[in-house]
Design an enzyme around this catalytic site. Structure first.
Site, short mmCIF file in Angstrom:
data_model
loop_
_atom_site.label_atom_id
_atom_site.label_comp_id
_atom_site.label_asym_id
_atom_site.label_seq_id
_atom_site.Cartn_x
_atom_site.Cartn_y
_atom_site.Cartn_z
N GLU A 82 0.69 -1.10 -0.08
CA GLU A 82 -0.14 0.00 0.00
C GLU A 82 0.72 1.39 0.01
OE1 GLU A 82 -3.21 2.46 0.17
OE2 GLU A 82 -3.08 0.54 -0.49
N VAL A 86 10.30 6.73 2.00
CA VAL A 86 11.51 7.15 2.84
C VAL A 86 11.71 8.71 2.77
CG1 VAL A 86 13.92 6.93 2.66
CG2 VAL A 86 12.84 4.88 2.11
N GLY A 96 14.78 2.54 1.07
CA GLY A 96 13.78 1.97 0.21
C GLY A 96 14.11 0.70 -0.47
N ASN A 123 5.32 10.15 -10.82
CA ASN A 123 6.61 9.98 -9.90
C ASN A 123 7.63 9.06 -10.53
OD1 ASN A 123 8.24 9.44 -7.59
ND2 ASN A 123 6.49 8.90 -6.44
N TYR A 130 11.76 1.49 -9.21
CA TYR A 130 11.12 0.04 -9.36
C TYR A 130 11.50 -0.76 -10.46
CZ TYR A 130 8.00 1.84 -5.62
OH TYR A 130 7.43 2.48 -4.56
#
Length: 163
Positions: A82, A86, A96, A123, A130
């Site tokens: 969810e 950091v 992270g 973002n 990621y």
């Protein structure tokens, strides 16, 4: 650096992290969470999620919130991340990655088939982070949400009681 499961005494810290994340995402106006509500949701009779905190020495600098889901197609449990946050002052130091690695370790230890999450399309720092870890975007799906009056209206349309 250390990562620990949050406890009930950490509710204020968790709410502070939620507010910091909302400010970063330009969504502070949407936060209505309270310590009391979080205490019940996270540490009450039926906890709905896990929370871990990342620390630099004794200072909390990040957090992750995750909960179990189910993939009917995979026929098994999954985890949904969810929140991952950091504090900007501590980014670029591995917090992270370690938070996400911790959640991945939990997923594997629970026999989960996958770990998934959403990221705001603007973002770019998070998207790059990621992707560097090997995560792939789910471009074929569009998320939907019911809340507030719309959720109440649909709920009222059900004719029988629910436990």
């Amino acid at each position: 650096m250390r990562i620990e499961a949050a406890t009930e005494r950490d509710v204020g810290v968790v709410l502070g992290m939620i507010n910091a994340l909302a400010a970063y995402e330009k969504l502070s106006h949407e936060v209505v969470a309270t310590e009391e509500g979080l205490r019940e949701a996270l540490f009450g009779a039926r906890p709905v999620a896990d929370v871990v905190l990342a620390y630099a020495d004794d200072e909390p600098v990040g957090f992750a919130v995750f909960f179990p889901t189910l993939s009917t197609f995979l026929g098994g449990a999954c985890l949904y991340l969810e929140d991952l946050f950091v504090d900007p002052r501590w980014r670029g130091r591995g917090f992270g990655k370690q938070l996400l690695a911790y959640v991945a370790k939990v997923a594997v230890s629970r026999g989960c088939k996958r770990l998934e999450w959403n990221v705001l399309d603007w973002n770019e720092p998070a998207i790059g982070f990621y992707r560097d870890l090997g995560a792939e975007p789910e471009n074929e799906w569009t998320g939907y949400r019911l809340s507030g009056a719309a959720l109440d209206r649909l709920s009222a349309a059900y004719r029988d009681g629910v436990e």
